[in-house]
Motif scaffolding. Structure first.
Motif, PDB file in Angstrom:
ATOM      1  N   ASP A 142       0.676  -1.450   0.082  1.00  0.00           N
ATOM      2  CA  ASP A 142      -0.002  -0.118  -0.071  1.00  0.00           C
ATOM      3  C   ASP A 142       0.988   1.213  -0.022  1.00  0.00           C
ATOM      4  OD1 ASP A 142      -2.471  -1.401   0.000  1.00  0.00           O
ATOM      5  OD2 ASP A 142      -2.142  -1.699   2.198  1.00  0.00           O
ATOM      6  N   ASP A 143       2.339   1.189   0.553  1.00  0.00           N
ATOM      7  CA  ASP A 143       2.964   2.318   0.499  1.00  0.00           C
ATOM      8  C   ASP A 143       3.252   2.982  -0.960  1.00  0.00           C
ATOM      9  OD1 ASP A 143       2.773   2.471   3.296  1.00  0.00           O
ATOM     10  OD2 ASP A 143       4.770   1.335   3.514  1.00  0.00           O
ATOM     11  N   LEU A 144       3.231   1.935  -1.941  1.00  0.00           N
ATOM     12  CA  LEU A 144       3.519   2.297  -3.159  1.00  0.00           C
ATOM     13  C   LEU A 144       2.818   3.351  -3.731  1.00  0.00           C
ATOM     14  CD1 LEU A 144       3.980  -1.293  -4.844  1.00  0.00           C
ATOM     15  CD2 LEU A 144       5.897   0.231  -4.240  1.00  0.00           C
ATOM     16  N   ALA A 145       1.640   3.667  -3.108  1.00  0.00           N
ATOM     17  CA  ALA A 145       0.790   5.024  -3.690  1.00  0.00           C
ATOM     18  C   ALA A 145       1.543   6.050  -3.508  1.00  0.00           C
ATOM     19  CB  ALA A 145      -0.540   4.817  -2.812  1.00  0.00           C
ATOM     20  N   ARG A 146       2.500   6.026  -2.375  1.00  0.00           N
ATOM     21  CA  ARG A 146       3.468   7.416  -2.242  1.00  0.00           C
ATOM     22  C   ARG A 146       4.543   7.492  -2.948  1.00  0.00           C
ATOM     23  NH1 ARG A 146       1.383   5.982   2.609  1.00  0.00           N
ATOM     24  NH2 ARG A 146       3.374   5.070   3.446  1.00  0.00           N
ATOM     25  N   HIS A 147       4.807   6.559  -4.003  1.00  0.00           N
ATOM     26  CA  HIS A 147       5.947   6.488  -4.935  1.00  0.00           C
ATOM     27  C   HIS A 147       5.804   6.650  -6.301  1.00  0.00           C
ATOM     28  CE1 HIS A 147       9.021   5.242  -1.672  1.00  0.00           C
ATOM     29  NE2 HIS A 147       7.708   4.941  -0.792  1.00  0.00           N
ATOM     30  N   SER A 148       6.863   6.809  -7.090  1.00  0.00           N
ATOM     31  CA  SER A 148       6.716   6.779  -8.409  1.00  0.00           C
ATOM     32  C   SER A 148       7.202   5.339  -9.092  1.00  0.00           C
ATOM     33  CB  SER A 148       7.629   7.848  -9.017  1.00  0.00           C
ATOM     34  OG  SER A 148       7.803   7.862 -10.556  1.00  0.00           O
ATOM     35  N   CYS A 149       6.311   4.691  -9.544  1.00  0.00           N
ATOM     36  CA  CYS A 149       6.397   3.245 -10.102  1.00  0.00           C
ATOM     37  C   CYS A 149       6.551   3.145 -11.511  1.00  0.00           C
ATOM     38  CB  CYS A 149       5.511   2.195  -9.590  1.00  0.00           C
ATOM     39  SG  CYS A 149       5.169   2.262  -7.769  1.00  0.00           S
ATOM     40  N   GLY A 155      12.265   5.313 -10.695  1.00  0.00           N
ATOM     41  CA  GLY A 155      11.037   4.977  -9.960  1.00  0.00           C
ATOM     42  C   GLY A 155      11.410   3.507  -9.642  1.00  0.00           C
ATOM     43  N   ILE A 156      10.560   2.725  -8.982  1.00  0.00           N
ATOM     44  CA  ILE A 156      10.402   1.460  -8.257  1.00  0.00           C
ATOM     45  C   ILE A 156       9.826   0.487  -9.597  1.00  0.00           C
ATOM     46  CG2 ILE A 156       9.455  -0.167  -6.730  1.00  0.00           C
ATOM     47  CD1 ILE A 156       9.402   2.032  -4.925  1.00  0.00           C
ATOM     48  N   ALA A 157      10.559  -0.436  -9.653  1.00  0.00           N
ATOM     49  CA  ALA A 157      10.082  -1.389 -10.863  1.00  0.00           C
ATOM     50  C   ALA A 157       9.872  -2.855 -10.305  1.00  0.00           C
ATOM     51  CB  ALA A 157      11.272  -1.644 -11.827  1.00  0.00           C
ATOM     52  N   CYS A 158       8.824  -3.392 -10.912  1.00  0.00           N
ATOM     53  CA  CYS A 158       8.620  -5.006 -10.690  1.00  0.00           C
ATOM     54  C   CYS A 158       9.018  -5.669 -11.666  1.00  0.00           C
ATOM     55  CB  CYS A 158       6.805  -4.785 -10.393  1.00  0.00           C
ATOM     56  SG  CYS A 158       6.330  -6.709  -9.970  1.00  0.00           S
ATOM     57  N   THR A 159      10.082  -6.740 -11.384  1.00  0.00           N
ATOM     58  CA  THR A 159      10.390  -7.583 -12.574  1.00  0.00           C
ATOM     59  C   THR A 159      10.624  -8.825 -11.963  1.00  0.00           C
ATOM     60  OG1 THR A 159      12.358  -7.750 -13.886  1.00  0.00           O
ATOM     61  CG2 THR A 159      12.952  -6.827 -11.624  1.00  0.00           C
ATOM     62  N   TRP A 193       0.611  -4.947 -10.040  1.00  0.00           N
ATOM     63  CA  TRP A 193       1.617  -5.492  -9.465  1.00  0.00           C
ATOM     64  C   TRP A 193       1.225  -6.688  -8.515  1.00  0.00           C
ATOM     65  CZ3 TRP A 193       6.218  -1.522  -8.025  1.00  0.00           C
ATOM     66  CH2 TRP A 193       6.571  -0.992  -9.233  1.00  0.00           C
ATOM     67  N   PRO A 194       1.832  -7.932  -8.718  1.00  0.00           N
ATOM     68  CA  PRO A 194       1.275  -9.165  -7.800  1.00  0.00           C
ATOM     69  C   PRO A 194       2.191  -8.991  -6.614  1.00  0.00           C
ATOM     70  CG  PRO A 194       3.002  -9.831  -9.309  1.00  0.00           C
ATOM     71  CD  PRO A 194       2.817  -8.192  -9.855  1.00  0.00           C
ATOM     72  N   VAL A 198      -0.335   0.537  -9.671  1.00  0.00           N
ATOM     73  CA  VAL A 198       0.555   1.576  -9.218  1.00  0.00           C
ATOM     74  C   VAL A 198       0.590   2.790 -10.168  1.00  0.00           C
ATOM     75  CG1 VAL A 198       2.151  -0.150  -8.054  1.00  0.00           C
ATOM     76  CG2 VAL A 198       2.307   0.456 -10.665  1.00  0.00           C
ATOM     77  N   GLU A 199       1.199   3.931  -9.835  1.00  0.00           N
ATOM     78  CA  GLU A 199       1.185   5.058 -10.423  1.00  0.00           C
ATOM     79  C   GLU A 199       2.597   5.674 -10.799  1.00  0.00           C
ATOM     80  OE1 GLU A 199      -1.534   6.310 -12.100  1.00  0.00           O
ATOM     81  OE2 GLU A 199      -2.719   5.398 -10.800  1.00  0.00           O
TER      82      GLU A 199
END
Length: 313
Positions: A185-192, A240-244, A206-207, A219-220
């Motif tokens: 939920d904290d990802l809402a405050r980040h650039s993804c 930003g943060i990435a999902c990989t 993101w899973p 994510v945004e």
């Protein structure tokens, strides 16, 4: 030309080579009387005598000599083509065309292609990369590589990786200015770095998985890609943060260019499969590639299948 004509012409060349029905019959694996009958039928169909024969000897007529001069190169070409196929069974050669998902090309093919091409110098490897499902047979590919849920049901599927773990990563420079998220939920405050699925254009949610409970988070961010390597590159560049997946992120985690976050929430999916049509007469080039991939990765443990997190619900 029908099959019978070709067989009779091949037999005629054998008789001309030996000038003996008995020797030619032995070479062809038939009886002399059957071979003589075949030659009479050939002459009747052509309306031309090809052989002079008595009980003691055989010779070619002038017409037979002219026909032999034209036939010998063609018969040699056919024999050579069949021998090439026989050699291919023993020594893989020719073109091998693979259609691969982006992540599969990086995780499965790239780690072995140098050794594969040096081991089999007579193989030409063509790798086409794309994530949209295609008919590999209609497009002329020998095989495809993709997650199990994208393998057509009428194909033979061979596992080529173990389960793949999903990583969420970011650069130290990015986290120098922002506190790392402790929950999804904290990802809402980040650039993804957003990811658009190439197949249908869906933006990936993101899973995450913890205590056997799964969830997906939308994510945004200001950057969106449709390629896993680009998502990792964007994270390395501090965008930003990435999902990989682990295999793409690991070199940068080892070098310190990326750090991993939300480790307790990381799911896995079943892995990647090489698929191809038909179980019989697998091309030698494809068999060689499958064997090398399996050797490189060793035995793969079988675990319960999980949903591929890089597809929509």
């Amino acid at each position: 030309m029908n099959r019978g004509n070709l067989a009779d012409l091949t037999a005629f060349v054998a008789v001309a080579d030996h000038l003996s029905f008995r020797a030619a019959a032995s070479r062809l694996g038939v009886t002399p009387s059957a071979l003589s009958h075949s030659m009479r039928q050939l002459e009747e169909r052509l309306g031309v005598r090809l052989l002079h024969r008595t009980t003691r000897s055989v010779s070619l007529t002038d017409a037979g000599l002219r026909l032999l001069e034209r036939l010998r190169p063609a018969i040699s070409e056919i024999a050579g083509a069949l021998e090439d196929l026989n050699q291919e069974r023993q020594r893989p050669m020719g073109r091998l065309r693979i259609y691969s998902a982006h992540v599969a090309a990086a995780v499965v093919i790239a780690p072995v292609w140098g050794r594969f091409l040096s081991t089999y110098p007579e193989i030409h490897l063509e790798l086409a990369v794309g994530d949209a499902p295609i008919d590999i047979v209609a497009k002329g590919f020998d095989a495809g590589i993709a997650p199990r849920d994208r393998v057509p049901g009428d194909m033979i599927a061979v596992r080529v990786t173990g389960p793949l773990k999903v990583f969420v990563v970011g650069a130290p420079t990015y986290f120098a200015k922002r506190r790392p998220p402790r929950t999804p939920d904290d990802l809402a405050r980040h650039s993804c770095v957003q990811f658009r699925l190439a197949g249908d254009g869906t933006v990936l949610a993101w899973p995450f998985e913890r205590n056997r409970k799964s969830r997906r988070i939308s994510v945004e961010g200001r950057l969106m890609v449709n390629n896993g390597e680009l998502a990792v590159r964007a994270a390395v560049d501090g965008l930003g943060i990435a999902c990989t997946i682990e295999a793409l992120a690991e070199p940068f985690l080892r070098s310190g260019q990326l750090v991993r976050i939300l480790e307790d929430w990381s799911p896995s999916f079943e892995g990647l499969f090489l698929y191809y049509p038909g179980r019989r007469q697998v091309p030698g080039t494809l068999r060689a590639l499958i064997d090398m991939i399996r050797t490189a990765r060793g035995s793969v443990p079988v675990r319960r299948p999980l949903q591929n997190p890089f597809t929509k619900d």
